[in-house]
Design an enzyme around this catalytic site. Structure first.
Site, PDB file in Angstrom:
ATOM      1  N   ASP A  10      51.448  34.784  49.809  1.00 34.46           N
ATOM      2  CA  ASP A  10      50.434  35.340  50.716  1.00 34.46           C
ATOM      3  C   ASP A  10      51.004  35.414  52.122  1.00 34.46           C
ATOM      4  OD1 ASP A  10      48.518  35.698  48.732  1.00 34.46           O
ATOM      5  OD2 ASP A  10      47.816  33.637  48.874  1.00 34.46           O
ATOM      6  N   LYS A  32      53.394  35.378  42.831  1.00 39.74           N
ATOM      7  CA  LYS A  32      52.178  36.194  42.839  1.00 39.74           C
ATOM      8  C   LYS A  32      52.177  37.100  44.070  1.00 39.74           C
ATOM      9  CE  LYS A  32      47.925  34.768  44.027  1.00 39.74           C
ATOM     10  NZ  LYS A  32      46.935  35.703  44.562  1.00 39.74           N
ATOM     11  N   ASP A  59      48.352  40.286  41.508  1.00 42.99           N
ATOM     12  CA  ASP A  59      46.952  39.832  41.595  1.00 42.99           C
ATOM     13  C   ASP A  59      46.179  40.701  42.584  1.00 42.99           C
ATOM     14  OD1 ASP A  59      44.665  38.223  41.336  1.00 42.99           O
ATOM     15  OD2 ASP A  59      45.333  36.867  42.926  1.00 42.99           O
ATOM     16  N   LEU A  60      45.907  41.941  42.145  1.00 43.31           N
ATOM     17  CA  LEU A  60      45.168  42.853  43.038  1.00 43.31           C
ATOM     18  C   LEU A  60      43.676  42.848  42.688  1.00 43.31           C
ATOM     19  CD1 LEU A  60      47.736  45.801  43.281  1.00 43.31           C
ATOM     20  CD2 LEU A  60      47.525  43.770  44.710  1.00 43.31           C
ATOM     21  N   LYS A  61      43.304  42.093  41.682  1.00 42.00           N
ATOM     22  CA  LYS A  61      41.888  41.909  41.292  1.00 42.00           C
ATOM     23  C   LYS A  61      41.134  43.236  41.250  1.00 42.00           C
ATOM     24  CE  LYS A  61      41.526  37.190  43.110  1.00 42.00           C
ATOM     25  NZ  LYS A  61      42.762  37.044  43.891  1.00 42.00           N
ATOM     26  N   PHE A  62      41.571  44.101  40.335  1.00 46.42           N
ATOM     27  CA  PHE A  62      40.969  45.429  40.268  1.00 46.42           C
ATOM     28  C   PHE A  62      39.489  45.344  39.938  1.00 46.42           C
ATOM     29  CE2 PHE A  62      45.409  46.700  38.763  1.00 46.42           C
ATOM     30  CZ  PHE A  62      45.799  47.077  40.045  1.00 46.42           C
ATOM     31  N   ASP A  64      36.571  48.459  40.117  1.00 49.31           N
ATOM     32  CA  ASP A  64      36.133  49.788  40.569  1.00 49.31           C
ATOM     33  C   ASP A  64      35.561  50.481  39.332  1.00 49.31           C
ATOM     34  OD1 ASP A  64      35.910  52.290  41.950  1.00 49.31           O
ATOM     35  OD2 ASP A  64      37.597  51.718  43.216  1.00 49.31           O
ATOM     36  N   ILE A  65      35.281  51.772  39.448  1.00 52.40           N
ATOM     37  CA  ILE A  65      34.741  52.453  38.273  1.00 52.40           C
ATOM     38  C   ILE A  65      35.830  52.487  37.186  1.00 52.40           C
ATOM     39  CG2 ILE A  65      33.030  53.795  39.567  1.00 52.40           C
ATOM     40  CD1 ILE A  65      34.935  56.203  39.371  1.00 52.40           C
ATOM     41  N   PRO A  66      35.390  52.545  35.912  1.00 51.71           N
ATOM     42  CA  PRO A  66      36.362  52.443  34.804  1.00 51.71           C
ATOM     43  C   PRO A  66      37.517  53.429  34.906  1.00 51.71           C
ATOM     44  CG  PRO A  66      34.122  52.289  33.967  1.00 51.71           C
ATOM     45  CD  PRO A  66      33.992  52.610  35.425  1.00 51.71           C
ATOM     46  N   ASN A  67      37.226  54.672  35.290  1.00 50.98           N
ATOM     47  CA  ASN A  67      38.288  55.676  35.369  1.00 50.98           C
ATOM     48  C   ASN A  67      39.358  55.286  36.392  1.00 50.98           C
ATOM     49  OD1 ASN A  67      39.452  58.414  34.967  1.00 50.98           O
ATOM     50  ND2 ASN A  67      38.808  58.637  37.088  1.00 50.98           N
ATOM     51  N   THR A 120      37.709  30.691  43.059  1.00 46.85           N
ATOM     52  CA  THR A 120      37.712  29.236  43.305  1.00 46.85           C
ATOM     53  C   THR A 120      37.228  28.884  44.717  1.00 46.85           C
ATOM     54  OG1 THR A 120      40.084  29.541  43.643  1.00 46.85           O
ATOM     55  CG2 THR A 120      39.413  28.484  41.611  1.00 46.85           C
ATOM     56  N   GLN A 190      39.333  26.642  49.644  1.00 49.55           N
ATOM     57  CA  GLN A 190      39.100  26.414  48.220  1.00 49.55           C
ATOM     58  C   GLN A 190      38.000  25.368  48.040  1.00 49.55           C
ATOM     59  OE1 GLN A 190      40.230  28.281  46.032  1.00 49.55           O
ATOM     60  NE2 GLN A 190      42.289  28.975  46.510  1.00 49.55           N
ATOM     61  N   ARG A 211      49.208  28.063  49.871  1.00 49.32           N
ATOM     62  CA  ARG A 211      49.441  27.357  51.130  1.00 49.32           C
ATOM     63  C   ARG A 211      50.105  25.996  51.017  1.00 49.32           C
ATOM     64  NH1 ARG A 211      43.562  29.105  52.942  1.00 49.32           N
ATOM     65  NH2 ARG A 211      43.461  29.020  50.659  1.00 49.32           N
TER      66      ARG A 211
HETATM   67  O1  C5P Z   1      46.744  29.098  49.312  1.00 53.33           O
HETATM   68  P1  C5P Z   1      46.063  28.819  48.026  1.00 53.33           P
HETATM   69  O2  C5P Z   1      46.799  27.844  47.114  1.00 53.33           O
HETATM   70  O3  C5P Z   1      44.596  28.458  48.188  1.00 53.33           O
HETATM   71  O4  C5P Z   1      46.118  30.227  47.286  1.00 53.33           O
HETATM   72  C1  C5P Z   1      45.439  30.502  46.108  1.00 53.33           C
HETATM   73  C2  C5P Z   1      45.801  31.875  45.647  1.00 53.33           C
HETATM   74  O5  C5P Z   1      45.106  32.118  44.438  1.00 53.33           O
HETATM   75  C3  C5P Z   1      45.421  33.003  46.608  1.00 53.33           C
HETATM   76  O6  C5P Z   1      46.516  33.908  46.601  1.00 53.33           O
HETATM   77  C4  C5P Z   1      44.207  33.663  45.996  1.00 53.33           C
HETATM   78  O7  C5P Z   1      44.215  35.071  46.129  1.00 53.33           O
HETATM   79  C5  C5P Z   1      44.353  33.314  44.527  1.00 53.33           C
HETATM   80  N1  C5P Z   1      43.114  33.223  43.773  1.00 53.33           N
HETATM   81  C6  C5P Z   1      42.104  32.331  44.065  1.00 53.33           C
HETATM   82  N2  C5P Z   1      40.973  32.282  43.287  1.00 53.33           N
HETATM   83  C7  C5P Z   1      40.844  33.103  42.243  1.00 53.33           C
HETATM   84  C8  C5P Z   1      41.874  34.016  41.942  1.00 53.33           C
HETATM   85  C9  C5P Z   1      43.020  34.036  42.729  1.00 53.33           C
HETATM   86  O8  C5P Z   1      42.235  31.537  45.006  1.00 53.33           O
HETATM   87  N3  C5P Z   1      39.799  33.036  41.466  1.00 53.33           N
END
Ligand code: C5P
Length: 231
Positions: A10, A32, A59-62, A64-67, A120, A190, A211
């Protein structure tokens, strides 16, 4: 096993990402790339990481609409990523179309598709604020069930939800957990956290750590300490 640890890059620049790779390779084998780095650097960042022999979790967490999501997944195929994420909340139809798109990719290039349950960073109050009254664990389990039924390879959840998910879905379902915090380190944003050792004992397949490693004054030492706890 050191292939359980995924380090979240990140950061905002290729230079920063390269600095972390220099420090963490070859002990860390999966990195990631999330929306921050991908937005700043574009798809070439994925190629750069792969060219150095590491796997990429995109990890772009898509959501949006299915298409749109399914066509995007087809584009991801060319990047050669190991794993990608979609939001289960994006709907069953979005997941069905996503899995169709993934199956159209040649097997050697096909990424694992992992569904995001409840981030989380959420706790029960935050869930209520967005209109979900159910206990958080029930929400996670019902989203995991949808992911399983739609043929996804696994889910992202907090380490605290691993045991109930394992009870329901046994071994053939990959569990990826962020929210990993070594003893004594800051929780940051978190909410549902565990130490690496606890997460390993819960039976997590992959742990995502950002982090506690990348913001550490000595990322290599912090990563090694975590690897010692999970090996
Ligand atoms: O810095 P830290 O350890 O909190 O980073 C957690 C990583 O996990 C972040 O890149 C965040 O995008 C990702 N993440 C998350 N919770 C989710 C899915 C992914 O924290 N449910």
């Amino acid at each position: 096993m050191n292939n359980k640890l995924i380090v979240a890059l990140d950061v905002d620049t290729t230079t920063e990402a390269e600095r972390l790779l220099d420090l963490l390779l070859p002990e860390v084998k999966i990195f990631k790339v999330g929306i921050r780095l991908f937005t700043a650097c574009g798809p070439k960042i994925v190629k750069m990481i792969s060219s150095r022999g590491a796997k990429v979790f995109l990890d772009l967490k898509f959501c949006d609409i299915p298409n749109v999501v399914s066509r995007t997944i087809e584009s991801v195929a060319g990047l050669g990523v190991f794993m990608l994420t979609v939001h289960i909340l994006g709907s069953r139809r979005m997941l069905t179309e996503s899995m169709k798109a993934v199956r159209s990719i040649a097997r050697a290039q096909r990424p694992l598709v992992i569904g995001v349950t409840v981030l989380t960073s959420f706790n029960q109050d935050a869930l209520r604020e967005v209109g979900v009254e159910k206990p958080l664990i029930d929400e996670v389990l019902s989203l995991a069930l949808i992911a399983k039924q739609e043929g996804l390879d696994g889910v992202v959840c907090s380490p605290r939800e691993v045991a109930p998910i394992r009870r329901q879905f046994k071994k053939d379902f990959i569990i990826v957990t962020p929210g990993i915090r070594p003893a004594g380190s800051q929780k940051d944003d978190q909410q549902r956290t565990m130490t690496p050792k606890q997460a390993r004992e819960e039976g997590v397949d992959y742990m995502v750590v950002g982090r506690p490693i990348i913001a550490s004054p000595d990322p290599q030492k912090s990563a090694r300490r975590i690897l010692t706890e999970i090996c």
